[in-house]
Write a protein that holds these residues in place. Structure first.
Motif: not given
Ligand code: ADP
Ligand code: MG
Length: 657
Positions: A54, A57-59
């Motif tokens: 959360g 990272k993926s973002t």
């Molecule tokens: P990680 O990969 O580090 O676990 P993410 O990048 O997937 O984290 O997500 C970071 C935050 O952004 C999280 O709180 C997640 O809920 C939020 N988030 C990710 N994708 C979306 C989306 N499409 N819409 C709204 N919130 C998102």
């Protein structure tokens, strides 16, 4: 030392104040996930981005890989600010620069390992042969040489991940973005995958691994720690020895970009590629495809059958008309005149008058009535047709036995009769009636002939006698009910009608008759046939629309079901138009197959009908038309789903199920 660290080469990836927010539309609150990231990665680096779940990272990875756009800040790739890039340019960048490895592998379920690996090369326009060879080489290098023909479902998690690494390498894989590549694997497969990435890093690939696992991160040469959307630590490990020069540095890449981001394959290769891919997809879900086809198949088949039967029947009717001499015939009958509904009469003089006119071959009086016919001890009411001696020629009758009455018989008011075949059968039961006597309303007539079967019930169940005799001895009127006319040339019938009208009107002093003209009836018949065809076209149209809706439905469903696949294709470099082409090709292919099946079934039904003695005339034009309409239906109804698919956002599509 690694060339990328020379000061005059810009970093391959450079982020400044990068922010990303989600939401903010339709009243939902906007949430900022990345709060200003500054990061530079040089070609050839092996970086781990670590952080709790959360943390964003993926973002970050989606933005790095051009699958998503930042909300604010700049992203330079090889020195170029990519915020100005359009969808096609981003697709090019993904195709040429990046290779993605996802936690969930993201392989296309319907394709085997080899074809999955080839996907990025398809969008790069690599010829099929070299694509296959390269895919095979990559799979072998990753220890999957014997699994090329396996679908993802037939592979273990570790194997699937290796296939996805092979796919990432297909177009070069200069920058490999791996998001939790070991997350779904057992520890041994995980170790193998990491060893593989390390090997690739040593070979000069730029590797960015995203992980929450410290052990995985420890394998990288640089670790970037991210927490709540901020970089909190950026630690470079000791420089590695024996590392190859980067497979791609920013300068080279800039030069390549300057040469243009055009797609190298011709439209023909693209079309063939789309067709092959569409065929494989449809084949995998062939049962459902068949059901969708039904609308089109029924539409096409019914058009062909209905047209063929319609044309057959019409032709038959025309032939019958011709058989009865109808195409050369017209008839004049008395009609009402004046305001009090008085009715005119025709006379034998009128018959002679008409017979003299040009283009008139025969003009003869004609009067029918019912008569009690007694013969051979049987009484039965029979249609009595009285006419001139030219009756056989006028009606195209043949005689089965004996002769027809002559002009002399007519002049002599002879009591002679000719029996229709059915009448003869009824009274004489197959025995020749010729020479026998029959009583017509108590007047004895000598039978002199019997007509051959005409194929028309009313032409068979009759007794024909001279008009002169009928009018004086049986029917009690000297006026013909009709004057039957046969013309030499039916094409000139319009003028003949005018001439007859003029002559009779002058003779009668008024127009107290009407002319029914059979060639006109033929024209009417043709007109009716034309209208019938229009009706058929309408039915065809309706069934094709129904079929088209079926296609649209299945394509919309396919888009929904295959959003993930669309995302994967986009991540590997498909442009919007590639996706659109693929779905459109599938739609057209479905209808094409439907069209072929429809024509085949239509022909089969038609042949069966021929055996059932239904008149059938196949029309190539109708087949071509139905077929063409089917394909057009696929195009028209496939367009909307195809556009919908192509407009998906890569990151949204990837997240889709
Ligand atoms: P990680 O990969 O580090 O676990 P993410 O990048 O997937 O984290 O997500 C970071 C935050 O952004 C999280 O709180 C997640 O809920 C939020 N988030 C990710 N994708 C979306 C989306 N499409 N819409 C709204 N919130 C998102
Ligand atoms: Mg994540």
């Amino acid at each position: 030392m690694v060339a990328a660290n020379e000061p005059d080469i810009p970093p391959l990836i450079e982020l400044h104040g990068l922010r990303k927010s989600y939401g903010g539309q339709g009243g939902e609150p906007s949430v900022e996930v990345l709060h200003g990231i500054d990061l530079a990665i040089h070609a050839g680096e092996f970086v781990a981005i670590v952080g709790a779940s959360g943390s964003g990272k993926s973002t970050l990875m989606h933005i790095l890989g051009c699958l998503d756009r930042a909300s604010a800040g700049t992203y330079r790739f090889a020195g170029q600010d990519i915020s100005a890039f359009g969808a096609d340019e981003l697709a090019w960048l993904r195709r040429e620069a990046f290779g993605f490895v996802f936690q969930g592998y993201h392989l296309i379920r319907t394709l085997d390992a080899s074809h999955n690996v080839q996907v990025p090369a398809v969008y790069a326009g690599t010829p099929a042969e070299s694509r296959r060879e390269r895919a095979q080489a990559l799979l072998e290098r990753l220890g999957l040489g014997d699994r090329a023909g396996h679908r993802p479902g037939q592979l273990s998690g570790g194997q699937q991940q290796r296939v996805s690494i092979a796919r990432a390498l297909m177009n070069g894989g200069h920058v490999i973005l791996a998001d939790e590549p070991t997350g779904a694997l057992d520890s041994r497969s995980g170790t193998e995958v990491m060893a593989l990435l390390r090997e690739l890093a040593d070979a000069g690939h730029t590797i960015i691994v995203i992980t929450h696992d410290a052990q995985v991160a420890a394998q990288a040469r640089r670790v970037v720690r991210i927490s709540d959307g901020r970089i909190v630590e950026d630690r470079a490990g000791e420089p590695a020895a024996g590392v190859a020069a980067p497979s791609l540095d920013a300068r080279h890449f800039m030069a390549r970009m300057a040469r243009g981001v055009a797609h190298s394959a011709s439209w023909w290769v693209d079309a063939r590629e789309a067709l092959g891919s569409a065929w494989r997809t449809l084949w995998v879900s062939r049962f459902r495809t068949m059901l969708t086809l039904l609308g089109i198949v029924i539409g096409v088949a019914s058009v062909i059958v209905l047209m063929a039967v319609g044309q057959g029947t019409s032709e038959q009717t025309l032939q019958k008309m011709a058989a009865f001499g109808d195409t050369h015939r017209m008839s004049i009958r008395p009609d009402t005149y004046g305001t009090r509904g008085l009715r005119g009469v025709l006379t034998e003089a009128d018959v002679r008058l008409v017979a003299e006119l040009p283009n008139v071959d025969i003009a003869m009086p004609f009067l029918t009535g019912g008569a009690m016919l007694r013969a051979n001890g049987t009484d039965s009411s029979t249609a009595l047709w009285s006419m001139g001696h030219q009756g056989t020629r006028l009606f195209n009758w043949q005689l089965a036995r004996g002769v027809f009455f002559s002009a002399e018989d007519e002049a002599n008011i002879a009591t002679v009769a000719v029996l229709g075949s059915a009448a003869s059968e009824r009274f004489f039961a197959g025995r020749s009636p010729v020479g026998d006597y029959v009583l017509l309303d108590s007047v004895p007539f000598r039978v002199i002939g019997e007509l051959a079967q005409t194929g028309e019930p009313e032409g068979d169940n009759l007794v024909a006698i001279p008009f002169s005799t009928a009018s004086r001895r049986v029917l009690g009127t000297r006026h013909p009910g009709l004057i039957q006319v046969k013309v030499h040339e039916p094409e000139r019938i319009g003028r003949t009608v005018a001439e007859v009208t003029a002559a009779l009107t002058e003779a009668h002093g008024l127009k107290d008759f009407a002319i029914a003209n059979n060639p006109a009836r033929v024209r009417q018949h043709n007109e009716a046939t034309r209208q019938q065809s229009l009706l058929l076209a309408l039915i065809a149209g309706i069934s094709l629309v129904v079929g088209g809706i079926g296609i649209m439905n299945i394509m919309l469903m396919a888009v929904k079901e295959r959003t993930r696949e669309i995302g994967i294709r986009m991540a590997t470099g498909a442009r919007q138009r590639d996706i659109q082409r693929q779905f459109l090709t599938e739609a057209v292919l479905v209808s094409l197959v439907g069209g072929v099946a429809g024509v085949a079934i239509g022909l089969a039904i038609g042949v069966a009908l021929i055996y059932a003695a239904v008149p059938v005339i196949f029309s190539i034009r109708a087949m071509g038309l139905a077929f063409g309409c089917a394909v057009a239906t696929g195009l028209v109804f496939g367009l909307m789903p195809a556009r919908q698919a192509s407009r998906l956002d890569p990151v949204v599509a990837l997240a889709g199920e």
